[in-house]
Scaffold this active site. Structure first.
Site, short mmCIF file in Angstrom:
data_model
loop_
_atom_site.label_atom_id
_atom_site.label_comp_id
_atom_site.label_asym_id
_atom_site.label_seq_id
_atom_site.Cartn_x
_atom_site.Cartn_y
_atom_site.Cartn_z
N ASP A 9 0.87 -1.30 0.00
CA ASP A 9 0.06 -0.01 0.03
C ASP A 9 0.78 1.16 0.00
O ASP A 9 2.17 1.09 0.37
CB ASP A 9 -0.83 -0.16 1.32
CG ASP A 9 -1.82 1.22 1.34
OD1 ASP A 9 -2.40 1.68 0.27
OD2 ASP A 9 -2.00 1.87 2.47
N SER A 10 0.45 2.37 -0.19
CA SER A 10 1.10 3.41 0.02
C SER A 10 1.56 3.80 1.34
O SER A 10 2.24 4.71 1.48
CB SER A 10 0.17 4.70 -0.63
OG SER A 10 -0.99 4.92 0.19
N CYS A 72 -4.56 -1.09 -2.17
CA CYS A 72 -4.52 0.35 -2.44
C CYS A 72 -5.45 0.39 -3.28
O CYS A 72 -5.08 -0.02 -4.69
CB CYS A 72 -3.19 0.98 -2.39
SG CYS A 72 -3.20 2.76 -2.91
N ASN A 73 -6.48 1.41 -3.18
CA ASN A 73 -7.55 1.65 -4.48
C ASN A 73 -6.79 2.34 -5.37
O ASN A 73 -6.92 2.20 -6.51
CB ASN A 73 -8.55 2.51 -4.16
CG ASN A 73 -9.70 1.69 -3.07
OD1 ASN A 73 -10.69 1.01 -3.37
ND2 ASN A 73 -9.32 1.40 -1.88
N GLU A 150 -1.64 8.49 8.28
CA GLU A 150 -0.11 8.43 8.50
C GLU A 150 0.52 8.85 9.70
O GLU A 150 1.40 8.39 10.13
CB GLU A 150 0.32 8.68 7.21
CG GLU A 150 0.04 8.09 5.98
CD GLU A 150 0.61 6.55 5.85
OE1 GLU A 150 1.88 6.47 6.20
OE2 GLU A 150 -0.17 5.77 5.41
N CYS A 182 -10.94 3.88 -0.03
CA CYS A 182 -9.40 3.82 0.38
C CYS A 182 -9.02 2.99 1.52
O CYS A 182 -9.88 3.21 2.35
CB CYS A 182 -9.02 5.50 0.67
SG CYS A 182 -7.54 5.80 0.94
N HIS A 184 -7.14 3.01 3.82
CA HIS A 184 -6.78 4.02 5.00
C HIS A 184 -8.15 4.25 5.67
O HIS A 184 -8.17 4.28 6.81
CB HIS A 184 -6.16 5.11 4.72
CG HIS A 184 -4.63 5.03 4.39
ND1 HIS A 184 -4.35 4.52 3.46
CD2 HIS A 184 -3.74 5.58 5.14
CE1 HIS A 184 -2.97 4.63 3.31
NE2 HIS A 184 -2.65 5.27 4.52
N1 DGL Z 1 -4.58 3.17 0.82
C1 DGL Z 1 -4.57 4.14 -0.51
C2 DGL Z 1 -5.95 3.90 -1.12
O1 DGL Z 1 -6.45 2.73 -0.90
C3 DGL Z 1 -4.38 5.43 0.14
C4 DGL Z 1 -3.78 6.32 -1.09
C5 DGL Z 1 -3.02 7.42 -0.98
O2 DGL Z 1 -1.86 7.14 -0.72
O3 DGL Z 1 -3.47 8.45 -1.26
O4 DGL Z 1 -6.30 4.59 -2.02
#
Ligand code: DGL
Length: 259
Positions: A9-10, A72-73, A150, A182, A184
């Site tokens: 994930d990001s 991560c979407n 975060e 998302c 998160h």
């Molecule tokens: N968890 C990521 C998602 O599902 C977060 C995206 C991000 O880093 O902006 O989109």
């Protein structure tokens, strides 16, 4: 050896997916990569999201991943087609759950909270067109939410204020389903439940992703069968404390890695 279930994930949000996967597949070794130094992906260009997704994929493949879950979407909607076409392992992605929301809504109005990168992707547009015919989809960019999560500020005043601002137009339009687009955002559930009327259903795709991961492992004969104790390894290139607190699993091995 290629026997690890790789997840990226990001940042820390994909741990909400890891939890669902771990619940459904407790015997699997997992390796989770949190690219928190580059979060949020949602504000980046498609090219940059693709470049980071390739880097994360190669990291996980080099360490023996037999399957990769793009938790991560934003990365899924911008990069999964490329990843599937260019690497030899199965990929599982996650997209905002428009279809279940469209099936459930009675007011025919559905809210989607997601990143700019997800909402502007053609995959998201195509899915909306396909499944949400006759339904008003109110898209809301969750600008700033990922940064606060975060930073470990889930229950902060800033978070509450942002969510109130984002939910207001959707509530004014009488949505009865809110899609969390998302990974998160499941960590915002306690706050969201405080802010939303009880008759609004909150939908996220975590469990569906875990089910799909299990089905693909089964179909490809990739389920782990040796019976040894599994390991749960997590790497972050930023703050491991936030990651640790969200995982909340004593058996997880969480380390900082400069990648
Ligand atoms: N968890 C990521 C998602 O599902 C977060 C995206 C991000 O880093 O902006 O989109």
């Amino acid at each position: 050896m290629h026997d690890i279930l790789g997840i990226f994930d990001s940042g820390v949000g994909g741990t909400s997916i890891w939890k669902e996967i771990h619940k459904m597949l407790p015997a699997e070794d997992t390796l989770y990569l949190a690219d928190s130094a580059n979060a949020p992906y949602g504000e980046k260009s498609k090219e940059e999201i693709l470049r980071l997704s390739i880097k994360n994929t190669e990291f996980l493949l080099d360490r023996g991943s037999k399957i990769i879950v793009v938790a991560c979407n934003t990365a899924t909607t911008n990069a999964i087609d490329y990843l599937r076409a260019n690497y030899h392992v199965p990929f599982i992605g996650i997209e905002p759950a428009i279809k279940p929301a469209a099936l459930q809504t009675k007011t025919k109005k559905v809210g989607v909270l997601a990143t700019k990168g997800t909402l502007s992707s053609s995959l998201f547009h195509n899915t909306s067109k396909l499944f949400a015919e006759g339904i008003t989809v109110l898209e809301q960019e969750g600008k700033g939410l990922v940064e606060l999560i975060e930073a470990g500020k889930v229950r902060s005043r800033e978070m509450r204020a942002l969510l109130e601002e984002f939910l207001r137009p959707m509530l004014a339009q009488h949505i009865d389903c809110l899609v969390l687009g998302c990974t998160h955002y499941p960590y915002l559930l306690p706050v969201l439940k405080e802010l939303l009327p009880e008759d609004i259903t909150i939908i996220d795709s975590g469990e569906a992703v875990a089910r799909q991961t299990k089905a693909v492992l089964e179909k490809n004969g990739l389920l782990r069968t040796d019976g040894d104790a599994p390991s749960f390894i997590f790497y972050s290139n930023k703050d491991v404390e936030v990651l640790k607190s969200l995982i909340d699993c004593p058996k997880a091995q969480v380390s900082y890695l400069d990648f």
